[in-house]
Design a protein around this motif. Structure first.
Motif, mmCIF file in Angstrom:
data_model
loop_
_atom_site.group_PDB
_atom_site.id
_atom_site.type_symbol
_atom_site.label_atom_id
_atom_site.label_comp_id
_atom_site.label_asym_id
_atom_site.label_seq_id
_atom_site.Cartn_x
_atom_site.Cartn_y
_atom_site.Cartn_z
ATOM 1 N N ASP A 108 52.591 12.665 -42.306
ATOM 2 C CA ASP A 108 53.734 11.768 -42.114
ATOM 3 C C ASP A 108 54.526 12.168 -40.867
ATOM 4 O O ASP A 108 54.970 11.312 -40.087
ATOM 5 N N TYR A 109 54.697 13.461 -40.666
ATOM 6 C CA TYR A 109 55.435 13.963 -39.512
ATOM 7 C C TYR A 109 54.761 13.548 -38.206
ATOM 8 O O TYR A 109 55.432 13.201 -37.228
ATOM 9 N N ASP B 114 63.439 17.344 -38.632
ATOM 10 C CA ASP B 114 63.738 15.912 -38.609
ATOM 11 C C ASP B 114 62.908 15.113 -39.603
ATOM 12 O O ASP B 114 62.717 13.913 -39.441
ATOM 13 N N LEU B 115 62.397 15.794 -40.646
ATOM 14 C CA LEU B 115 61.712 15.072 -41.710
ATOM 15 C C LEU B 115 61.982 15.773 -43.040
ATOM 16 O O LEU B 115 61.625 16.942 -43.221
ATOM 17 N N TYR C 248 52.849 15.592 -46.023
ATOM 18 C CA TYR C 248 54.082 15.811 -45.259
ATOM 19 C C TYR C 248 53.766 15.991 -43.772
ATOM 20 O O TYR C 248 54.426 15.396 -42.906
#
Length: 515
Positions: free
Chosen positions: A145-146, A123-124, A142
C-alpha cells in the motif's frame, strides 16, 4: 577501480537505478520522486510484486547457497523457481500463468518483534484492526500500500546481474546489466511467449542498492560439524529454512542464536519438541526478559559428537541423540552483482566495506546502500537514509571530502571492530542515527517547487515517545506473547500494560529529548 576524491565526482544525478522493491527501495523511490530533480528513476525487482522478503514462500526447497558449515559470503544471481500464480481475479485463479519465486526467510507464524506504532512509515497509518505486533501478511500489504504511488517506476521480473563503473571515472556513472527473467524462463518456450532482449545494459548516474541481506545464511565452522552432518544428513538447518514448529514434534532440538529469530523460533519449537529445548547462545538475549520453563539456556557448541549424534557445549555439558539443530546465526552481506567493484565492498561478508554513514560507498559515492544497519527499527531508518540520498543526488546536499569519510569508517572500526558488529546500531544508537540523518537532510537549501515550503519530503525525527518505546519493546513483545491466543485482539500498548505518562514526558524534556 581506484579511490577517487569525492570532489572530482559529479554527485548531481539525472538517472538513478534502485535495486530491490522491498520497503527500502520503495522508500528511496518516494523520496527521490519528491525532489522533482531526476529525469529517470527505475526500480529493478526480480520478484513479480513489491515487498521484498515479506513475500512469504511456503516451501522449504533446497538452495545451492547453503552448505554446512556456510562460511563463504559470495553468493550468486539465483535463478527463480517458477510456481503457479497465486493471484486471483474476482476470486478465480488467473489461468496457468507462473510466477518467479525466490525463497524468503519469513516463516508461517511470524509476527513482528516491533510494535506497529514504532515500526511504520510516517505518512501511512497501519490498519486500525491490525494487531499490535502485526502478522507477516499484514506487513506485506502495508508495504505494498505504501508503494502504490511508485508502481510506474518498477521493472518487475528483472534481475540485476552486474553493476560496474563506466569508463568515464569523473562522472561517477554506473553500467547496470539486467536480465528479463520471463524471457529466460524455459517454460515460456512451450507457450511461445518469448520476448527479445532478455539482457540489457544501461548507464545510470547513481545506483542505490536496496536488496537486503537475508540471502546467504551464515553457519559457523565448529569442530566435528562436517563429519556429523555427513553421518546424520538433514538434521542441521538454518532459520532461513524454518517454516513451522510442528516439523519438530517430539524431537530433541538445539536452536543456536538468540536474536529476534532465534528467540522466536526457539519459543515456537519448544511447544512441540522434547522439553526442555536446548537454546545455545554466546550472550543473553534482549528478547529473553524472563527464564522459560520449556527452554534450557546453554553456551555455544564447542564440538559435534558424531558417534552419539550429540553435541558438547563450551561448559562441557554433553547432550546426545540430537534430532535437529537449527542455526539462527544470521546472514552474510552478499552482493554478487558488485563483485567487480574495486576496492571490493564484500570482504569476509561480515559488513559492507568502504561505507560512509553506513550509506555511501566512499570511493565512489554515486553508489549507495540502504538498510545495512542491524538491531534497528528498519523502516524509519530507510526513510532517514533516503532523505539524505535524495538531497545529495539532487544537488541540495554535499558530502565531506574522501579523507573525512574514510576517517568515519576508521572510527567505527575502532569502536565496533572490523567484522560482524560494524553495522550494529543497538539502542539508543539507532534513534540517534535516524535523527542525525534527518537533521542533515533538513539542512539542505530549500528549492522552489518542492513541498513543505521548498524543504521537500520531511523524514522522521524521533522524540521522547519513540525512544521510550524502542527501549522497552522487548518487554512489550514479551507481554504481548504471554497473552497467547488473546494477543490477536490486542491493538495498543496500553492493553499490555505499557503507558507513556506525563511524568515520562517531563523527564524527557529535562534530558533534552524531542517530544
Amino acid at each position: 577501480m581506484g579511490s577517487i576524491d569525492v570532489n572530482t565526482i559529479s554527485l548531481r544525478a539525472r538517472t538513478i537505478a534502485i535495486i530491490g522493491a522491498g520497503p527500502s527501495g520503495l522508500v528511496a523511490a518516494k523520496y527521490l520522486r519528491a525532489e522533482k530533480a531526476f529525469d529517470r528513476i527505475v526500480l529493478f525487482e526480480q520478484r513479480n510484486r513489491s515487498g521484498g522478503i515479506w513475500n512469504y514462500t511456503k516451501d522449504q526447497r533446497d538452495e545451492d547457497l547453503f552448505t554446512i558449515p556456510q562460511t563463504d559470503p559470495r553468493g550468486k544471481n539465483q535463478d527463480p523457481t517458477w510456481l503457479p500464480s497465486q493471484r486471483t481475479k474476482d476470486g478465480e485463479k488467473t489461468g496457468d500463468r507462473k510466477e518467479p519465486s525466490f525463497l524468503s526467510p519469513i516463516y508461517d507464524r511470524l509476527e513482528t518483534n516491533i510494535p506497529r506504532g514504532l515500526m511504520g512509515f510516517q505518512d501511512l497509518d497501519w490498519p486500525q484492526d491490525a494487531q499490535l505486533f502485526p502478522k507477516h501478511s499484514t506487513v506485506l500489504k502495508y508495504i505494498q500500500d505504501y508503494g502504490a504511488d511508485v508502481q510506474d517506476l518498477i521493472h518487475y521480473e528483472t534481475q540485476v546481474l552486474n553493476v560496474s563503473p563506466s569508463d568515464d571515472a569523473i562522472s561517477g556513472r554506473w553500467n547496470v546489466l539486467t536480465r528479463d527473467l520471463r524471457s529466460n524462463a524455459r517454460w515460456n518456450v512451450l507457450t511461445r511467449d518469448l520476448r527479445s532482449n532478455a539482457r540489457k545494459e544501461e548507464c545510470y548516474d547513481a545506483v542505490i542498492v536496496a536488496n537486503g541481506h537475508f540471502i546467504v545464511p551464515y553457519l559457523p565452522e565448529i569442530a566435528g560439524i562436517e563429519a556429523w552432518n555427513a553421518r546424520h544428513p538433514g538434521l542441521i538447518s538454518h532459520a532461513k529454512y524454518y517454516r513451522a514448529p510442528e516439523d519438530f514434534t517430539g524431537k530433541k532440538v538445539v536452536v543456536v542464536g538468540n536474536s529476534a529469530s532465534g528467540s522466536d523460533i526457539s519459543t515456537q519449537i519448544a511447544q512441540f519438541s522434547q522439553r526442555p529445548l536446548l537454546w545455545s547462545s554466546k550472550s543473553s538475549s534482549m528478547f529473553n526478559v524472563s527464564a522459560s520453563p520449556v527452554k534450557r539456556e546453554l553456551p555455544p557448541i564447542a564440538k559435534f559428537l558424531v558417534e552419539t549424534r550429540g553435541v558438547e557445549f563450551e561448559d562441557e555439558t554433553v547432550e546426545e541423540g540430537i534430532d535437529a539443530v537449527v542455526f539462527a546465526t544470521g546472514y552474510f552481506y552478499s552482493l554478487p552483482f558488485l563483485e567487480g567493484v574495486r576496492p571490493g565492498v564484500i570482504g569476509d561478508g561480515g559488513r559492507v566495506q568502504y561505507t560512509y554513514q553506513h550509506l555511501f560507498y566512499a570511493p565512489r559515492p554515486t553508489l549507495s546502500f540502504l538498510a545495512l544497519p542491524q538491531r534497528v527499527i528498519p523502516f524509519p531508518i530507510a526513510e532517514a537514509q533516503s532523505a539524505v540520498l535524495a538531497r545529495v543526488y539532487a544537488g541540495r546536499l554535499n558530502l565531506p571530502p574522501l579523507h573525512d569519510m574514510q576517517r568515519w569508517e576508521r572510527n567505527v572500526i575502532e569502536e565496533m571492530g572490523d567484522g560482524r558488529d560494524f553495522h550494529l546500531l543497538p539502542f539508543s544508537k539507532d534513534g540517534n542515527y535516524i535523527n542525525e540523518l534527518s537533521h542533515w537532510a533538513m539542512s539542505a537549501e530549500p528549492r522552489e517547487g518542492l513541498v513543505n515550503e521548498g524543504k521537500g519530503k520531511i523524514p522522521p525525527v524521533w522524540g521522547a515517545w519513540e525512544f521510550w518505546c524502542r527501549e522497552n519493546f522487548p518487554k512489550i513483545r514479551a507481554a504481548f506473547g504471554a497473552l497467547g491466543e488473546k494477543r490477536f485482539t490486542v491493538r495498543t500498548l496500553e492493553e499490555v500494560g505499557f503507558i507513556y505518562s506525563d511524568a515520562m514526558k517531563a523527564r524527557a524534556k529535562q534530558e533534552g529529548k524531542l517530544i
